[in-house]
Scaffold this motif. Structure first.
Motif, mmCIF file in Angstrom:
data_model
loop_
_atom_site.group_PDB
_atom_site.id
_atom_site.type_symbol
_atom_site.label_atom_id
_atom_site.label_comp_id
_atom_site.label_asym_id
_atom_site.label_seq_id
_atom_site.Cartn_x
_atom_site.Cartn_y
_atom_site.Cartn_z
ATOM 1 N N SER A 1 11.977 -12.329 -43.697
ATOM 2 C CA SER A 1 13.306 -12.792 -43.304
ATOM 3 C C SER A 1 14.285 -11.625 -43.260
ATOM 4 C CB SER A 1 13.813 -13.853 -44.295
ATOM 5 O OG SER A 1 15.168 -14.150 -44.082
ATOM 6 N N LYS B 1 12.464 -23.959 -49.677
ATOM 7 C CA LYS B 1 12.382 -24.169 -48.232
ATOM 8 C C LYS B 1 13.722 -24.649 -47.668
ATOM 9 C CE LYS B 1 9.883 -27.603 -46.634
ATOM 10 N NZ LYS B 1 8.729 -28.422 -46.199
ATOM 11 N N SER B 2 14.401 -25.523 -48.406
ATOM 12 C CA SER B 2 15.709 -26.010 -47.956
ATOM 13 C C SER B 2 16.726 -24.875 -47.904
ATOM 14 C CB SER B 2 16.210 -27.121 -48.886
ATOM 15 O OG SER B 2 15.348 -28.228 -48.859
ATOM 16 N N TYR B 3 16.678 -24.001 -48.913
ATOM 17 C CA TYR B 3 17.621 -22.873 -48.951
ATOM 18 C C TYR B 3 17.366 -21.916 -47.783
ATOM 19 C CZ TYR B 3 20.083 -18.721 -50.562
ATOM 20 O OH TYR B 3 20.920 -17.625 -50.633
ATOM 21 N N ILE B 4 16.096 -21.599 -47.534
ATOM 22 C CA ILE B 4 15.770 -20.679 -46.438
ATOM 23 C C ILE B 4 16.177 -21.288 -45.093
ATOM 24 C CG2 ILE B 4 13.883 -19.509 -45.220
ATOM 25 C CD1 ILE B 4 12.418 -19.355 -47.913
ATOM 26 N N ARG B 5 15.992 -22.579 -44.951
ATOM 27 C CA ARG B 5 16.365 -23.243 -43.702
ATOM 28 C C ARG B 5 17.862 -23.130 -43.435
ATOM 29 N NH1 ARG B 5 13.803 -28.082 -44.300
ATOM 30 N NH2 ARG B 5 15.565 -28.957 -45.437
ATOM 31 N N GLU B 6 18.655 -23.149 -44.517
ATOM 32 C CA GLU B 6 20.108 -23.060 -44.368
ATOM 33 C C GLU B 6 20.560 -21.660 -43.971
ATOM 34 O OE1 GLU B 6 21.953 -24.321 -47.948
ATOM 35 O OE2 GLU B 6 21.187 -26.391 -47.835
ATOM 36 N N ASP C 1 18.530 -18.878 -43.004
ATOM 37 C CA ASP C 1 17.793 -18.147 -41.979
ATOM 38 C C ASP C 1 16.708 -19.041 -41.374
ATOM 39 O OD1 ASP C 1 16.674 -16.329 -40.307
ATOM 40 O OD2 ASP C 1 15.800 -15.062 -41.875
ATOM 41 N N PRO C 2 17.087 -19.897 -40.445
ATOM 42 C CA PRO C 2 16.106 -20.803 -39.832
ATOM 43 C C PRO C 2 15.053 -20.084 -38.999
ATOM 44 C CG PRO C 2 18.232 -20.960 -38.727
ATOM 45 C CD PRO C 2 18.451 -20.129 -39.938
ATOM 46 N N ASN C 3 15.271 -18.801 -38.700
ATOM 47 C CA ASN C 3 14.308 -18.032 -37.899
ATOM 48 C C ASN C 3 13.314 -17.253 -38.756
ATOM 49 O OD1 ASN C 3 15.484 -18.748 -35.371
ATOM 50 N ND2 ASN C 3 17.128 -17.272 -35.765
ATOM 51 N N SER C 4 13.363 -17.446 -40.065
ATOM 52 C CA SER C 4 12.453 -16.720 -40.952
ATOM 53 C C SER C 4 11.010 -17.186 -40.741
ATOM 54 C CB SER C 4 12.861 -16.933 -42.407
ATOM 55 O OG SER C 4 12.792 -18.308 -42.727
#
Length: 285
Positions: free
Chosen positions: A207, A255-260, A262-265
């Protein structure tokens, strides 16, 4: 702290013993299914000597096997195993006194076999997960191993197969086949249940916000993380890869935090069936 953990272990083992006893007594024993172990042997003996309760026979055999084990193989089993096997015998004996069952709960033997094996298997997995066992035929397997060097797993399987053969002689060929099926199902279920108890997720993350994600893992999830370098085959660029091991619940938060942020990770997730070390299971357990 150590004493508190030991108390907690014995409480959990008691719960496991209660589940094993309940699965056997209410669903498997009424159909005369000898699903291996001391319980199976006791069920067969009870068929010929009905005035001796199954619980009493299990208690007698477990005490005898522990004495034999101490003589032949020494103290190769701990206090937890002794407690678990005696608790199992005692709870079944208590069930026989408080809730005597003269006939099966239903006429569907397969349904009750499946339910009984599920309950018993979960209980045994709980016991095994606390580094204990239900004793009994485990001791016989260790004695066989000492004199023949046959692997304990194979020795235990042979012992249980002998119990199913005795069940076939005592209750008929059909009940013997059901007993054999119960032994196989129980072994498979215990393995899967233990894996689920110890299962974690290894999460590998690439990311552009890796520092924020790393901080979330360390500060919010209170887990460790590792950086390592990799090179993209297409871009030929070096990137920092972030790796961590978390529980299933923690993975949902991560997963919820990463989606918020950096959705392109890029995220890769592995199932890890056992993790040893700081923050997880002690390697000595």
């Amino acid at each position: 702290m150590k004493f508190k953990k030991q108390i907690n272990d014995y409480i959990v083992i008691s719960l496991g013993s209660f589940l094993v006893s309940g699965g056997l007594y209410f669903f498997i024993m009424p159909h005369n299914i000898a699903a291996g172990g001391v319980n199976g042997i006791a069920l067969v003996i009870n068929n010929y000597i009905p005035f001796l309760d199954v619980g009493t026979l299990m208690l007698i055999m477990n005490v005898f096997l522990f004495i034999l084990g101490f003589i032949v193989i020494g103290a190769g089993f701990g206090a937890k195993t002794i407690y678990s096997s005696l608790a199992l015998s005692g709870i079944i004996l208590l069930f026989e006194k408080l809730y005597p069952i003269s006939e099966p709960l239903t006429d569907d033997i397969m349904l009750e076999l499946i339910i009984g094996i599920i309950i018993q298997g979960i209980g045994m997995a709980i016991i095994f997960n606390k580094n204990a066992s239900t004793g009994g035929t485990d001791i016989i397997a260790k004695i066989i191993y000492k004199f023949t060097h046959l692997e304990i797993g194979k020795a235990l399987l042979i012992t249980d197969l002998i119990v199913t053969l005795l069940a076939a002689l005592a209750f008929g060929f059909q009940k013997g086949l059901y007993s054999l099926l119960a032994v196989v199902m129980n072994g498979l279920l215990i393995d899967r249940a233990i894996e689920s108890f110890n299962a974690h997720k290894e999460v590998v993350i690439i990311s552009s916000h890796k520092e924020k994600i790393k901080d979330f893992i360390i500060e919010e999830l209170e887990r460790g993380a590792t950086y390592y370098y990799a090179k993209g085959a297409f871009t030929r660029k070096e990137v920092e890869v972030l790796s961590t091991i978390v529980t299933k619940r923690e993975f949902i938060r991560l997963k919820s935090y990463i989606r918020e942020i950096d959705p392109n990770s890029f995220i890769k997730v592995y199932d890890v069936f056992e993790t040893l070390g700081e923050g997880f299971k002690n390697i000595h357990e």
